[in-house]
Design a protein around this motif. Structure first.
Motif, PDB file in Angstrom:
ATOM      1  N   UNK A  14       0.838  -1.204   0.000  1.00  0.00           N
ATOM      2  CA  UNK A  14       0.000   0.000   0.000  1.00  0.00           C
ATOM      3  C   UNK A  14       0.870   1.250   0.000  1.00  0.00           C
ATOM      4  N   UNK A  16       3.948   1.459  -0.830  1.00  0.00           N
ATOM      5  CA  UNK A  16       4.731   1.447  -2.057  1.00  0.00           C
ATOM      6  C   UNK A  16       3.929   2.028  -3.216  1.00  0.00           C
ATOM      7  N   UNK A  17       2.691   1.532  -3.340  1.00  0.00           N
ATOM      8  CA  UNK A  17       1.903   1.949  -4.491  1.00  0.00           C
ATOM      9  C   UNK A  17       1.412   3.377  -4.327  1.00  0.00           C
ATOM     10  N   UNK A  18       1.143   3.787  -3.090  1.00  0.00           N
ATOM     11  CA  UNK A  18       0.705   5.166  -2.890  1.00  0.00           C
ATOM     12  C   UNK A  18       1.789   6.138  -3.293  1.00  0.00           C
ATOM     13  N   UNK A  20       4.219   5.644  -5.335  1.00  0.00           N
ATOM     14  CA  UNK A  20       4.565   5.645  -6.753  1.00  0.00           C
ATOM     15  C   UNK A  20       3.551   6.431  -7.561  1.00  0.00           C
ATOM     16  N   UNK A  21       2.451   6.799  -6.922  1.00  0.00           N
ATOM     17  CA  UNK A  21       1.421   7.559  -7.620  1.00  0.00           C
ATOM     18  C   UNK A  21       1.892   8.976  -7.910  1.00  0.00           C
ATOM     19  N   UNK A  29      10.670   6.128  -1.942  1.00  0.00           N
ATOM     20  CA  UNK A  29      10.898   5.465  -3.212  1.00  0.00           C
ATOM     21  C   UNK A  29      12.318   5.665  -3.693  1.00  0.00           C
ATOM     22  N   UNK A 222       6.111   9.726 -17.971  1.00  0.00           N
ATOM     23  CA  UNK A 222       5.083  10.582 -17.366  1.00  0.00           C
ATOM     24  C   UNK A 222       4.826  11.764 -18.294  1.00  0.00           C
ATOM     25  N   UNK A 381      -4.699  13.976 -16.958  1.00  0.00           N
ATOM     26  CA  UNK A 381      -4.515  12.771 -16.184  1.00  0.00           C
ATOM     27  C   UNK A 381      -5.845  12.373 -15.608  1.00  0.00           C
ATOM     28  N   UNK A 383      -8.087   8.549 -14.351  1.00  0.00           N
ATOM     29  CA  UNK A 383      -7.888   7.134 -14.100  1.00  0.00           C
ATOM     30  C   UNK A 383      -8.195   6.319 -15.341  1.00  0.00           C
TER      31      UNK A 383
END
Lengths: 385, 460
Positions: A14, A16-18, A20-21, A29, A222, A381, A383
């Motif tokens: 969680x 980690x993924x937050x 990387x957002x 990171x 990005x 951007x 989703x």
């Protein structure tokens, strides 16, 4: 027990993924990637070296092209100064010659609308056409104008010089007449325009000395990374700056009637093809990675990137397809008259056909190449699914 | 006999209400968070207020953008989701949530996502469920709380989740996904900037295949693994790993969290009670006088008064969920290409499709024509979505036709010059350039003016 493991796992991933957002990687990171970098040997990197490509772009395309433009403009400025001292035909010819070579160099620069160039709207000061004749004339007559004012974008840059050097009269004698005696309002306007062009170009060119290092490391996938932005700039330029402006608009693709006076280099009646071809060569060289003014030096490019990704369409490589369509477009342009205005007036169908051939390259770049590189054209951007 | 069993199941089987309560709380909070996040990212403005035209769902053309009042709609929706979490005026709140959320989604189909559809569908189902009979503000106000609720209420949520997974799995059984590892073979290598795995595993062909096959097997198997008590803890770990992996790899917003939290519904009351206990003790921190006891009378269970209409509605709801995704079989041609029956079918992340579509406005008599600059009318996002979806192209063609008619142009014809690339194939012409789209009407019928894909994708 299982619950505890899953909880720990959950929290780890969680976090980690937050993190990387975010576009800006969080400390967590970057720390972890540092650790990982030290553990993972560089040798097992399997990806394409995007940074090497950016380095090649910066060092062998963008910076030398800006440097060349800077030099060309300074030579042009000197020639204008000599002409203003002695407004003779011979000196006038030199100004025209230097104008053309700088304009041709500009065709190699316009696509790099990134960094300072984007920030200060370089293209707006350099190449907005058709020229607003009324405004230009009133600027000249009043002698009071602010070239920073966006309303004056169409009264400066290469197109305004085109007008001042070729469009002020029926023949050279009439035009030269406008610059007599020396140091009159016309001469002064020539100086203002070249000064503005030089100043803007120098700002961008000098900025690259420091911007380069930021540029070459920005390889992420990005919306704001150098690699994605320049790819989008390249395609945008090909579609808008090249296809639409040089061919589409004058040929009447976007209007009910043809607009032959909207070609690039309208007043010279000589150079619209030269400029368009130069721009196509610039695009082609950039695509295949042939360094600016150094054909012997070939480096990383969209072509090698696509080859790395093994992009094949019906057993033909995508980059070969793009190149063959691009060559067709180039040879189609070669067939046109030197002066696009007369081409449109006499035989617009050939012009429209050329537009279609360029358009088929646009499709391959916008749809197939972007899909292969998985780079988004839009910066909204939102989703995904 | 079977009917009897069914009747018995609906009338006489019961379960602990904690599961549904936990589900209600998590759902409400997640929705609240999602809506705030959406606002915070500026998407209300960029997706709902800025566009000059909105792409409408067929049959919902009457749904209008509310302009800047869209913010108000989001506020209403957010308050409703908070009330749902609290279990306050639950029935009313969940209905308001369903209506406001669905209205937002109906404004513009450009933003269609399967997970938004899932939220709409789930909240519609929740309108029928007694999710406020335990651990809710409504209990506190009523002074009663139930110890048991009908089993079918919890099972209905499980069923919906199982449909979503299983159908998503079925959709992955196709030749592009399994035999070419498409579109993962395009997407994964572009994730090169993920630390550790980006420049290594993501670049490997076998990883693309592993993840394609793994994803398909996961989607098909996970409903059964969650339903089975023995495999449930393992399944839940898989749910977490799978969804967080997708979270890392793809920009899919809140969907992973929604699915992870939703999967808790499969667990026994033991875990659910523990979660509620944790919440209780957390809430107790805020109480001035922790010893004061609230008197809530426990009732053993409620008879849920489902009117015959509600019963029929629920049956129709599930029949729709089961059958609607298969409507594509009625259309000829390639589903991923024509997209007839693609949406609302749990086809998640199956295609990488890009298009370039320009429109030619022609005067049918003088034959004069001109091309339109799409960005004069569409946002970048809308243009992207329009470029490869036939129903968008048709709707936009009509918009353009009417627009230029309004400007006084005569004898208008609208033609599309459209090219689309699908799952790594070479782009090909998408719309018949000789068809005047201004004369074509949207319907459920097959769109003959879409040029068929010159390839075949086998499978579901």
């Amino acid at each position: 027990m299982i619950k505890k493991i899953s909880l720990a796992l959950f929290i780890f991933i969680f976090t980690f993924s937050c993190s990387s957002e975010d576009d800006n990687q969080s400390d967590f990171l970057s720390n972890s990637s540092e650790i990982i970098d030290s553990v993972v040997n560089d040798d097992i990197t399997l990806g394409f070296d995007r940074s090497a490509m950016l380095v090649f772009w910066a060092d062998n395309f963008i910076m030398p092209a800006y440097k060349k433009l800077k030099d060309d403009l300074s030579v042009l400025k000197e020639s204008i100064a000599s002409f203003n001292e002695e407004p003779l035909q011979a000196n006038f010819e030199i100004v025209r010659e230097k104008w053309l070579s700088a304009y041709k160099t500009w065709q190699h620069v316009e696509m790099f609308n990134i960094g300072k160039a984007e920030e200060i709207y370089l293209s707006s000061f350099m190449n907005i056409y058709p020229v607003n004749e009324d405004r230009t004339t009133s600027n000249i007559n009043s002698g009071v104008y602010d070239l920073e004012n966006p309303n004056n974008y169409a009264s400066q840059g290469f197109p305004a010089l085109d007008y001042l050097l070729f469009g002020l009269g029926e023949n050279d004698a009439e035009i030269l007449e406008k610059y007599q005696p020396s140091d009159n309002n016309y001469s002064k306007y020539l100086v203002s325009v070249i000064n503005k062009m030089e100043a803007k170009t120098n700002t961008v060119s000098n900025d690259w000395d420091s911007y380069r290092d930021t540029f070459v490391v920005s390889t992420e996938n990005t919306a704001t990374s150098s690699i994605n932005k320049l790819t989008n700039d390249f395609i945008f330029y090909f579609e808008k700056g090249l296809r639409t402006n040089k061919f589409g608009i004058p040929a009447g693709v976007f209007s009910t009637d043809e607009l032959p006076s909207k070609v690039e280099g309208y007043y010279s009646k000589l150079y619209s093809k030269t400029l368009a071809l130069e721009s196509l060569y610039a695009v082609k060289n950039f695509f295949i990675g042939k360094a600016f003014e150094n054909d012997a030096l070939v480096g990383d490019s969209f072509q090698s990137y696509l080859t790395f990704l093994n992009a094949k369409k019906n057993d033909t490589s995508l980059s070969d397809l793009i190149l063959s369509k691009l060559d067709t477009a180039i040879s189609s342009v070669t067939e046109l008259s030197d002066d696009f205005t007369s081409q449109i007036n006499t035989d617009n169908n050939t012009m429209l056909l050329t537009f279609d051939r360029i358009q088929s390259v646009v499709i391959l770049l916008k749809v197939d190449m972007l899909q292969t590189l998985n780079i988004n054209v839009d910066y909204v951007d939102a989703d995904g699914d | 006999m079977l009917l009897k069993k069914i009747n018995f199941y609906f009338k006489n089987t019961h379960t602990d209400p904690s599961g549904l309560a936990v589900f209600r709380i998590l759902f409400g909070l997640l929705m609240l968070f999602s809506l705030i996040r959406f606002w915070y990212k500026g998407w209300i403005e960029s997706l709902y207020i800025n566009p000059t035209l909105n792409f409408k769902y067929y049959g919902f053309e009457w749904v209008e953008s509310l302009g800047s009042y869209t913010y108000l709609l989001f506020i209403i929706c957010a308050i409703a989701s908070l009330f749902v979490a609290l279990g306050f005026k639950y029935k009313f709140s969940i209905i308001i949530f369903f209506l406001s959320f669905t209205y937002i989604e109906l404004i513009d189909k450009t933003t269609y996502l399967n997970h938004y559809y899932f939220v709409s569908v789930l909240s519609l189902l929740m309108c029928f469920l007694p999710a406020n009979k335990f651990f809710s503000l409504d209990n506190y106000l009523d002074g009663t709380s139930c110890q048991k609720i009908p089993k079918w209420t919890v099972d209905s949520i499980k069923l919906l989740i199982c449909i979503v997974y299983f159908y998503a799995g079925l959709a992955k059984i196709n030749s592009d996904w399994l035999l070419k590892a498409m579109p993962l073979a395009i997407w994964l290598p572009s994730k090169y900037d993920i630390p550790l795995i980006g420049q290594t595993f993501m670049q490997l062909k076998w990883v693309h295949y592993l993840m394609s096959w793994g994803g398909m097997i996961y989607d098909l198997a996970i409903p059964f693994l969650l339903l089975n008590k023995k495999t449930r803890p393992f399944a839940f770990i898989m749910v977490i790993i799978f969804h967080l992996l997708t979270k890392i790899l793809f920009p899919i917003g809140m969907f992973p969290y929604i699915m992870i939290f939703s999967a808790l519904i499969f667990f026994d009351s033991g875990l659910q009670k523990k979660i509620l206990k944790k919440i209780s003790s957390f809430l107790r921190l805020f109480k001035k006088n922790p010893r004061k006891h609230i008197n809530i009378k426990s009732v053993s269970f409620i008879r849920l008064h489902l009117s015959p209409i509600s019963k029929i509605a629920l049956i129709c709801f599930f029949l729709f969920q089961l059958l609607f995704p298969f409507r594509y079989v009625f259309y000829p041609g390639e589903l991923f290409w024509n997209e007839e029956g693609y949406r609302f079918s749990w086809r998640v992340m199956l295609v990488e499709k890009k298009g370039a579509t320009d429109f030619k406005i022609t005067d049918s008599i003088s034959k004069k024509y001109f091309y339109v600059n799409n960005r004069d009318f569409l946002t970048a996002f809308q243009e992207k979505q329009m470029s490869f979806q036939p129903d968008f192209i048709l709707e936009y063609a009509h918009f353009l036709g009417n627009h230029f008619k309004g400007q006084g142009h005569q004898n208008i014809q609208v033609f599309a010059d459209s090219y689309v690339g699908l799952n790594g194939r070479l782009s090909q012409r998408f719309i018949d350039p000789k068809v005047n789209l201004f004369t074509k009407k949207e319907s459920f019928k097959h769109k003959k003016w879409v040029i068929p894909l010159n390839d075949e994708i086998k499978g579901f």
